[in-house]
Design an enzyme around this catalytic site. Structure first.
Site, PDB file in Angstrom:
ATOM      1  N   TYR A  13       0.829  -1.189   0.000  1.00 10.43           N
ATOM      2  CA  TYR A  13       0.000   0.000   0.000  1.00 10.43           C
ATOM      3  C   TYR A  13       0.880   1.262   0.000  1.00 10.43           C
ATOM      4  CZ  TYR A  13       1.246  -0.796   4.861  1.00 10.43           C
ATOM      5  OH  TYR A  13       1.940  -1.044   5.995  1.00 10.43           O
ATOM      6  N   SER A 239       7.315   2.906  12.590  1.00 10.99           N
ATOM      7  CA  SER A 239       6.804   1.545  12.414  1.00 10.99           C
ATOM      8  C   SER A 239       5.297   1.610  12.209  1.00 10.99           C
ATOM      9  CB  SER A 239       7.109   0.718  13.654  1.00 10.99           C
ATOM     10  OG  SER A 239       6.261   1.153  14.708  1.00 10.99           O
ATOM     11  N   LYS A 240       4.718   0.438  11.958  1.00 14.39           N
ATOM     12  CA  LYS A 240       3.269   0.388  11.764  1.00 14.39           C
ATOM     13  C   LYS A 240       2.540   0.955  12.961  1.00 14.39           C
ATOM     14  CE  LYS A 240       2.413  -3.028   8.345  1.00 14.39           C
ATOM     15  NZ  LYS A 240       2.280  -4.377   8.005  1.00 14.39           N
ATOM     16  N   ARG A 241       3.055   0.637  14.132  1.00 11.87           N
ATOM     17  CA  ARG A 241       2.404   1.078  15.358  1.00 11.87           C
ATOM     18  C   ARG A 241       2.404   2.617  15.466  1.00 11.87           C
ATOM     19  NH1 ARG A 241       5.318   0.283  19.973  1.00 11.87           N
ATOM     20  NH2 ARG A 241       6.491  -1.161  18.681  1.00 11.87           N
TER      21      ARG A 241
END
Ligand code: GLU
Length: 460
Positions: A13, A239-241
């Site tokens: 994405y 990061s994703k978090r």
């Protein structure tokens, strides 16, 4: 004319770092009345997917970043790359290299043992003999092996690399004829007429190789702007978090695209101490030469603050259009404008906005137990019954009717306000009860009061 581009590799994405790069390129092109182009770098057929390319275009649609012309797909341009490889071969600026994998591995091992940087040794650079049989050659560029590769980066200033530290005759076409990454980038940037390249500084190490190719091909050199990464608040890679998530995920979490763009433009760029920028203002003021040379840090509170700002200032129509994606269609509702006015100050996200709206529009299915415990007294049901009767039998607006009722019965608004609020919405936190009543109308008010009275009577 300024021509910029965004050139993502569709491996997944689009995340916010990518969107920020796209935005910077978009703004710079728009500011100069130039062009902003989109190129999908999908030559790595194993890692790229059509879904990922579509996801990128979807994110562009959502954020409203428009690009000129058709999207360029590198996977459709292999013939073109071949043509340019051939041109370099013809000009003797590139050559076939027949070194086998074993030979190359052995070379690398020797160099590593001698604590040297592993690099191709130029064996076939000026080879005139008969090539070894059974080997499909790669094509290598004749790179400068000494001297400096220098350029002025619009963000980082003067940058120079020693050729001997970083270069060798690198491969431009693999043995199966497919072009390598840096080669395709240069061919495309040059043929698409790109004048200004704004990209992440993780690409800085590619730039000297690309410069070598520009020179070999005789193309005009674009300006480079290498943008430092976005870090998390602890100064580490995002990061994703921390928010390195799909741009479309921000939409599902209830962010408006204008808030996200405003947030991103300020991550790494500033204009005085201005925080709020409409797209028009971004276009007016953005200049890649003003991008900060040091990394920026992601700040969730700032994003939320901006989002609340944009929700507060959004037209009702705009908010209800967003609400459609969360399953609430208010387009035909005559109270839609009033409801939006009531909620836009309170909602930090469109998700909250829709939830608050639903809490008002939909009859409550249950009542907040703590609120009931706190505000309901043994006499409450009786009071509410009288109140409902009064509303039913008199005419006037809810506020004056309520005041009349309170006066007649010598009670204070605060004695029944919370109960009415719970009856109407199920909870003791909601906007003004009169506004809620106006939105839902007398019939719904009475039915909600009756249901709650019923609940209180059964519960006692
Ligand atoms: N395709 C590269 C990427 O996804 C961008 C290359 C460039 O901007 O030059 O990071």
């Amino acid at each position: 004319m300024i021509i910029t581009r965004f050139a993502p590799s569709p491996t997944g994405y689009l995340h916010i770092g990518g969107l920020r790069t796209a935005l910077y390129n978009y703004l710079w092109a728009r500011r100069n009345g130039g062009k902003f182009l989109l190129r999908i770098e999908d030559t790595d057929l194993k890692r790229n997917s059509i879904e990922a390319a579509q996801a990128i275009e979807e994110a562009f649609k959502w954020t409203g970043l428009s690009y000129e012309g058709e999207v360029v797909y590198q996977s459709q341009r292999f013939d073109l790359y071949k043509e340019y490889v051939q041109k370099l071969l013809d000009k003797n600026q590139a050559y076939y290299c027949y070194m086998s994998k074993e030979e190359l591995d052995a070379l690398r091992e020797e160099q590593t043992a001698r604590k040297e940087r592993p690099r191709y040794n130029g064996k076939y650079r000026d080879f005139k003999g008969t090539p070894p049989a059974g080997i499909e050659p790669v094509v290598r560029i004749k790179a400068p092996l000494s001297g400096e590769i220098a350029f002025k980066d619009g963000v980082k200033g003067n940058i120079s690399f020693k050729a001997e530290d970083i270069l060798d005759d690198f491969i431009i076409a693999r043995s199966d004829g497919t072009p390598t990454y840096n080669f395709t980038v240069v061919i495309d940037d040059a043929l698409m007429g790109i004048t200004d390249i704004i990209r992440g500084d993780d690409h800085l190490s590619n730039t000297p190789k690309q410069i070598v190719l520009y020179e070999a091909l005789g193309f005009n050199m674009p300006k480079f702007f290498h943008v430092p990464m976005i870090n998390n608040p602890q100064g580490k890679k995002l990061s994703k978090r921390d928010g390195a998530i799909d741009v479309m995920e921000y939409k599902s979490q209830g962010y408006l695209s204008e808030a996200l763009l405003n947030f991103l433009v300020r991550l790494g760029w500033s204009h005085g101490d201005q925080e709020i920028f409409s797209l028009e203002e971004m276009i007016k003021f953005f200049n890649p030469n003003d991008i900060n040379a040091s990394a920026s840090s992601y700040n969730q509170q700032k994003l939320e603050w901006l989002n609340a700002h944009y929700i507060k200032n959004a037209a009702a129509k705009r908010l209800w259009r967003e609400a459609l994606d969360f399953g609430l269609d208010m387009r035909e509702d005559k109270n839609a404008e009033m409801l939006a006015d009531m909620l836009r100050e309170r909602a930090k996200t469109t998700v909250q906005f829709v939830q608050m709206a639903k809490n008002i529009i939909d009859e409550p299915l249950s009542y907040d137990a703590q609120a009931v415990e706190k505000f309901a007294a043994p006499s409450s049901a009786a009071y509410l019954k009288n109140y409902a009767e009064f509303l039913k039998n008199n005419s006037g607006d809810f506020e004056s009717l309520t005041n009349e009722f309170l006066e007649k019965n010598t009670i204070k608004l605060k004695e029944i306000a919370q109960l009415v609020r719970i009856a109407l919405t199920g909870s003791s936190v909601s906007p003004s009860i009169f506004e809620v009543m106006n939105i839902v109308g007398l019939k719904a008010v009475l039915s909600r009061l009756e249901k709650f009275i019923d609940f209180l009577e059964k519960g006692k």
